[in-house]
Write a protein that holds these residues in place. Sequence first.
Motif, PDB file in Angstrom:
ATOM      1  N   UNK A 137       0.850  -1.198   0.000  1.00  0.00           N
ATOM      2  CA  UNK A 137       0.000   0.000   0.000  1.00  0.00           C
ATOM      3  C   UNK A 137       0.877   1.237   0.000  1.00  0.00           C
ATOM      4  N   UNK A 138       0.559   2.217  -0.869  1.00  0.00           N
ATOM      5  CA  UNK A 138       1.343   3.455  -0.872  1.00  0.00           C
ATOM      6  C   UNK A 138       0.988   4.334   0.325  1.00  0.00           C
ATOM      7  N   UNK A 139       1.793   5.329   0.550  1.00  0.00           N
ATOM      8  CA  UNK A 139       1.492   6.329   1.575  1.00  0.00           C
ATOM      9  C   UNK A 139       0.430   7.277   1.031  1.00  0.00           C
ATOM     10  N   UNK A 140      -0.662   7.402   1.735  1.00  0.00           N
ATOM     11  CA  UNK A 140      -1.795   8.216   1.279  1.00  0.00           C
ATOM     12  C   UNK A 140      -2.145   9.267   2.323  1.00  0.00           C
ATOM     13  N   UNK A 141      -2.218  10.494   1.884  1.00  0.00           N
ATOM     14  CA  UNK A 141      -2.641  11.598   2.752  1.00  0.00           C
ATOM     15  C   UNK A 141      -3.751  12.363   2.038  1.00  0.00           C
ATOM     16  N   UNK A 142      -4.681  12.849   2.818  1.00  0.00           N
ATOM     17  CA  UNK A 142      -5.804  13.597   2.227  1.00  0.00           C
ATOM     18  C   UNK A 142      -6.131  14.804   3.096  1.00  0.00           C
ATOM     19  N   UNK A 143      -6.535  15.871   2.426  1.00  0.00           N
ATOM     20  CA  UNK A 143      -7.070  17.040   3.128  1.00  0.00           C
ATOM     21  C   UNK A 143      -7.924  17.843   2.161  1.00  0.00           C
ATOM     22  N   UNK A 144      -8.689  18.762   2.714  1.00  0.00           N
ATOM     23  CA  UNK A 144      -9.552  19.635   1.918  1.00  0.00           C
ATOM     24  C   UNK A 144      -8.751  20.828   1.406  1.00  0.00           C
ATOM     25  N   UNK A 145      -9.005  21.191   0.142  1.00  0.00           N
ATOM     26  CA  UNK A 145      -8.321  22.326  -0.474  1.00  0.00           C
ATOM     27  C   UNK A 145      -9.336  23.285  -1.086  1.00  0.00           C
ATOM     28  N   UNK A 146      -8.996  24.561  -1.194  1.00  0.00           N
ATOM     29  CA  UNK A 146      -9.934  25.553  -1.747  1.00  0.00           C
ATOM     30  C   UNK A 146     -10.337  25.212  -3.172  1.00  0.00           C
ATOM     31  N   UNK A 147     -11.597  25.496  -3.506  1.00  0.00           N
ATOM     32  CA  UNK A 147     -12.147  25.073  -4.787  1.00  0.00           C
ATOM     33  C   UNK A 147     -11.830  26.044  -5.921  1.00  0.00           C
ATOM     34  N   UNK A 148     -11.622  27.350  -5.590  1.00  0.00           N
ATOM     35  CA  UNK A 148     -11.361  28.349  -6.626  1.00  0.00           C
ATOM     36  C   UNK A 148     -12.149  29.617  -6.359  1.00  0.00           C
ATOM     37  N   UNK A 149     -12.122  30.572  -7.278  1.00  0.00           N
ATOM     38  CA  UNK A 149     -12.903  31.799  -7.092  1.00  0.00           C
ATOM     39  C   UNK A 149     -14.395  31.515  -6.956  1.00  0.00           C
ATOM     40  N   UNK A 150     -15.030  32.228  -6.030  1.00  0.00           N
ATOM     41  CA  UNK A 150     -16.438  32.006  -5.698  1.00  0.00           C
ATOM     42  C   UNK A 150     -17.248  33.262  -6.017  1.00  0.00           C
ATOM     43  N   UNK A 151     -18.410  33.067  -6.641  1.00  0.00           N
ATOM     44  CA  UNK A 151     -19.359  34.165  -6.877  1.00  0.00           C
ATOM     45  C   UNK A 151     -20.394  34.169  -5.767  1.00  0.00           C
ATOM     46  N   UNK A 152     -20.685  35.337  -5.230  1.00  0.00           N
ATOM     47  CA  UNK A 152     -21.670  35.484  -4.155  1.00  0.00           C
ATOM     48  C   UNK A 152     -22.704  36.522  -4.581  1.00  0.00           C
ATOM     49  N   UNK A 153     -23.979  36.159  -4.432  1.00  0.00           N
ATOM     50  CA  UNK A 153     -25.072  37.089  -4.726  1.00  0.00           C
ATOM     51  C   UNK A 153     -25.616  37.637  -3.407  1.00  0.00           C
ATOM     52  N   UNK A 154     -25.571  38.959  -3.253  1.00  0.00           N
ATOM     53  CA  UNK A 154     -26.113  39.574  -2.053  1.00  0.00           C
ATOM     54  C   UNK A 154     -27.610  39.333  -1.938  1.00  0.00           C
ATOM     55  N   UNK A 155     -28.084  39.099  -0.710  1.00  0.00           N
ATOM     56  CA  UNK A 155     -29.500  38.830  -0.469  1.00  0.00           C
ATOM     57  C   UNK A 155     -30.255  40.121  -0.212  1.00  0.00           C
ATOM     58  N   UNK A 156     -31.537  40.121  -0.577  1.00  0.00           N
ATOM     59  CA  UNK A 156     -32.355  41.310  -0.352  1.00  0.00           C
ATOM     60  C   UNK A 156     -32.750  41.464   1.101  1.00  0.00           C
ATOM     61  N   UNK A 157     -33.063  40.355   1.785  1.00  0.00           N
ATOM     62  CA  UNK A 157     -33.681  40.450   3.110  1.00  0.00           C
ATOM     63  C   UNK A 157     -32.686  40.514   4.253  1.00  0.00           C
ATOM     64  N   UNK A 158     -31.416  40.256   4.008  1.00  0.00           N
ATOM     65  CA  UNK A 158     -30.390  40.385   5.042  1.00  0.00           C
ATOM     66  C   UNK A 158     -29.240  41.207   4.462  1.00  0.00           C
ATOM     67  N   UNK A 159     -29.313  42.540   4.554  1.00  0.00           N
ATOM     68  CA  UNK A 159     -28.299  43.388   3.924  1.00  0.00           C
ATOM     69  C   UNK A 159     -26.903  43.238   4.508  1.00  0.00           C
ATOM     70  N   UNK A 160     -26.783  42.594   5.653  1.00  0.00           N
ATOM     71  CA  UNK A 160     -25.466  42.381   6.249  1.00  0.00           C
ATOM     72  C   UNK A 160     -25.121  40.897   6.358  1.00  0.00           C
ATOM     73  N   UNK A 161     -25.984  40.107   6.993  1.00  0.00           N
ATOM     74  CA  UNK A 161     -25.644  38.725   7.331  1.00  0.00           C
ATOM     75  C   UNK A 161     -25.572  37.798   6.124  1.00  0.00           C
TER      76      UNK A 161
END
Length: 504
Positions: A137-161
């Motif tokens: 069996x080879x040596x195996x390591x795993x972890x989470x990595x960032x997916x890339x640039x993210x688009x976010x749409x601001x919500x109407x009902x929560x202008x901050x949160x």
Amino acid sequence: MTYIPHGDHLIAGEKIRTEGRFSSAPVEGTAHEFSAGTPEMVARACAAAHAAFEEFSATTREERAKLLEAIAEEIETRGEAITAIGSAETGLPQARLQGERGRTIGQLRLFAEHIRKGDYLDRRHDKALPDRQPLPRPDLRMMQRPIGPVAVFGASNFPLAFSVAGGDTAAALAAGCTVVVKGHSAHPGTGEIVADAVVAAIARCGLNPGIFSLVQGGKRDVGEALVTDPRIKAVGFTGSLGGGRALYNLCAARPEPIPFFGELGSVNPMFVLPEAASARGAEIGQGWAASLTMGAGQFCTNPGITVVVDGPEADTFAGAAKEALSAIAPQTMLTDGMAEAYRSGAARVEAGKGVRSLLTATCAARNASPYLFEVAADDWLENHELAEEVFGPLGLIIRVRDSAQMEEVARSFVGQLTATLQLDEGDTDLARRLMPVLERMAGRVLANGFPTGVEVADSMVHGGPYPASTNFGATSVGTLSIRRFLRPVCYQNLPDTLLPRDLR
């Protein structure tokens, strides 16, 4: 404190003005002009996010934690100005915005603390077994990595949160992803001042300004350009079912499909079980009315539908709810369009087969007053339109014949953000039968409470089966939301010098 918006986009730390303009529509005070987004401006922001991603994704957890804390501090510094312009633009009470600002700041600091611990990386290591038979069996390591640039749409009902520096942006930055935000035109001044805070924090931390951009307003083509830009690798969205589904379809139709994490709202049914209705029906009715009208009913967790067994107990519940709702003064809705949609939704419900009106209202201009209707379960089950969300302080009571029909009604609901049980000790058997149904229906199941108010915590789930959200395995609130913008990578037999810092 008065804030005069500059009205520009913020692209990689630079203020940019475009020829197309739009005006804010405040409830009170002066309207301001803002640059309107264009596909060209989106492309520029996405290019900056793409160029900055490799560098930002390699930052340490401590560097990103300090950035989140710096954003929180910069928002705090602008606190009074944010409250003033936010209240003017949206009509939300200052106390509500102060609370929402505190929630936003608290979320940023919670995420900073969370990523410092490193547990979210889900690091795993299977050591090499060179002598294993029949194959090593080879040596195996795993972890989470960032997916890339993210688009976010601001919500109407929560202008901050749920907007410029809200949950989606905070989660993406915590994960190590760059962000492009499309600001909501209902509160562009609020979005701008918060974006100024983010830009200031990035500069304080000495990080690449391409980490964050804000594109204001614009027509439908701006949102379409954002989700179809090949440099964007995931989308965070809070809004309507129609708008969210259209963007989801665009994400799926791309040459490289990407995940669309859309939170699209729900009716959040509440089930008042017989013993609870008998013991405290009036109290539950009053509490439901308060939850139903909180923030003019403009919460995605607004409990719009209650299910109760027909009889004197249901009469008591309905009477108490009606009395409490009758005392609620008209409230200002976020936009004229939302107010009109609320009136149209109320008319649709009232026209439904077998629907009886318990409390009607005259809603003028941007104001909303509560409506209360009731319907027998047999009629409800024949009319699926009654299960569609009405965004505002409208309540519908479904009267069922018995506990068996309550179960039947429960099974008729599509995916929801929340489902609530009002129960006493004698209701345990019925609650036990309902639980498998509610677990499949909703992302959060409550007992003896009301769903408005979503705690920002490790255990929170704000999401659910479609159409509540487009990805049932995700949450848009709480530390688990960071995982949306990560993907697992396995490293096989790599020397330590090539491994990510957090795996060495």
